[in-house]
Design an enzyme around this catalytic site. Structure first.
Site, mmCIF file in Angstrom:
data_model
loop_
_atom_site.group_PDB
_atom_site.id
_atom_site.type_symbol
_atom_site.label_atom_id
_atom_site.label_comp_id
_atom_site.label_asym_id
_atom_site.label_seq_id
_atom_site.Cartn_x
_atom_site.Cartn_y
_atom_site.Cartn_z
ATOM 1 C CE1 TYR A 176 -4.391 -1.771 0.039
ATOM 2 C CE2 TYR A 176 -3.120 -2.713 1.744
ATOM 3 C CZ TYR A 176 -3.796 -2.775 0.355
ATOM 4 O OH TYR A 176 -5.306 -3.425 0.322
ATOM 5 N N GLY A 190 5.412 -5.609 5.011
ATOM 6 C CA GLY A 190 5.258 -5.835 3.832
ATOM 7 C C GLY A 190 4.237 -5.255 3.184
ATOM 8 C CE LYS A 191 -0.359 -7.856 7.128
ATOM 9 N NZ LYS A 191 -0.110 -7.909 9.040
ATOM 10 C CG LEU A 192 0.943 0.828 4.757
ATOM 11 C CD1 LEU A 192 0.004 -0.235 5.451
ATOM 12 C CD2 LEU A 192 1.181 1.667 5.744
#
Length: 331
Positions: free
Chosen positions: A272, A300-302
């Site tokens: 994101y 690692g989601k953003l």
């Protein structure tokens, strides 16, 4: 003066309020202040930038009792105006959304009653067949209406398809809500699922079993070929994230919708670029609902350089504030 690596000269101002000021102007004044006001200002700025980015695919998660407590039209309007590309929510929100679409209503109530203990108050409501969501009441006959709606208008259309995705169920629910709402001349707006159906926006409900909608789906499956495939939604949702040039998320509350939205990025090359979340949970407990988006960056989601903000507060207060501010800026 000592060497100051962390300090930057950026004097705090003082918010000014005046009669007739707009929501956007109020949020701008929050930027002069500190603590929660500064967070709201930052979140509003990020959310407005997210919506203004024409290349951004916007994911919205919606947890908690947002529909029955009066946030329904804010969400459906965001969908109809093209500000949501995928909605991840709970079966409970979809249940209450459908109830209003077909003519039921939620009512102002009370979390306590003068002269009664809290337990006595809820025992009285039980006897009167009224369900309570904090200070909101819902007569139980509306659930019977909803169950008939599912059995007459939703499930039969899916029965011939056998195992269907949860998104397919949500789409069929939106179609039925829209058609019954118009056919019966219901005063209330057709709602979130109907807006998503009409706007071709997918709704994902990864914990649908945890709701009256899920219970009714299970009961119907006992005597028909209808059933749900819990894994079928993973590919289209992942594809949407994979193909996004830039991606942003608005996370209202935590729980399964929040994580389902964020974890999608774990199987894509990107992450994101924008993130805004509203929560009332503290991060110190280690729970997902209170986890900051900075923590999500470590997974690692953003993206490392993503713009993100967490707002601590009641979503029934904060969501309208952020949406109104962003809409004002986009107008």
């Amino acid at each position: 003066m000592p060497e100051r690596e962390e300090f930057e000269h950026n004097p705090l101002g003082h918010a000014e309020v005046s009669a007739g000021m707009t929501v956007g102007e109020l949020v701008e004044q929050y930027g002069h202040a500190g603590i929660g006001a500064a967070d709201v200002h930052e979140a509003a700025d990020i959310y407005a930038e997210m919506l203004a980015d024409e290349d951004c695919t916007v994911f919205m998660s919606l947890a908690g009792a947002m529909v029955p407590t009066g946030m329904r039209k804010i969400v459906s309007d965001l969908i109809r105006d093209g500000h949501v590309d995928a909605l991840v929510t709970t079966g409970a929100n979809l249940t209450h959304d459908a109830i209003e679409a077909i003519g039921g209503k939620h009512h102002h109530g009370s979390e306590h009653h003068c002269g009664k203990t809290p337990r006595e108050h809820d025992e009285t409501l039980r006897d009167e067949e009224v369900d309570r969501i904090y200070n909101v009441y819902l007569p139980q006959e509306h659930f019977a209406l909803f169950e008939s709606h599912l059995r007459d208008e939703v499930f039969p259309a899916l029965e011939e398809e056998g195992a269907v995705s949860i998104e397919r169920l949500c789409r069929e629910l939106g179609r039925a809500n829209s058609e019954v709402n118009e056919r019966e001349g219901v005063d209330e707006d057709a709602g979130v699922a109907a807006a998503a159906y009409e706007s071709d926006v997918p709704i994902y409900c990864p914990a649908v079993q945890d709701s009256v909608l899920g219970l009714q789906a299970w009961m119907y499956s006992q005597t028909s070929a209808f059933t749900l495939d819990a894994l079928a939604d993973m590919t289209p949702l992942t594809d949407l994230a994979y193909d996004a040039e830039t991606a942003g998320c608005l996370l209202v509350g935590g729980g399964v919708p929040k994580n389902f939205t964020l974890q999608t990025m774990l199987v894509t090359p990107g992450a994101y670029d924008y993130g805004v979340q509203i929560t009332m949970d503290p991060e110190a407990t280690g729970g997902l609902s209170g986890a900051t988006l900075d923590e999500a960056r470590s997974w690692g989601k953003l993206e490392k350089d993503a713009r993100n903000a967490t707002v601590l507060g009641d979503a029934t207060i904060m969501l309208p504030l952020l949406v109104a501010s962003a809409r004002e800026r986009l107008a």
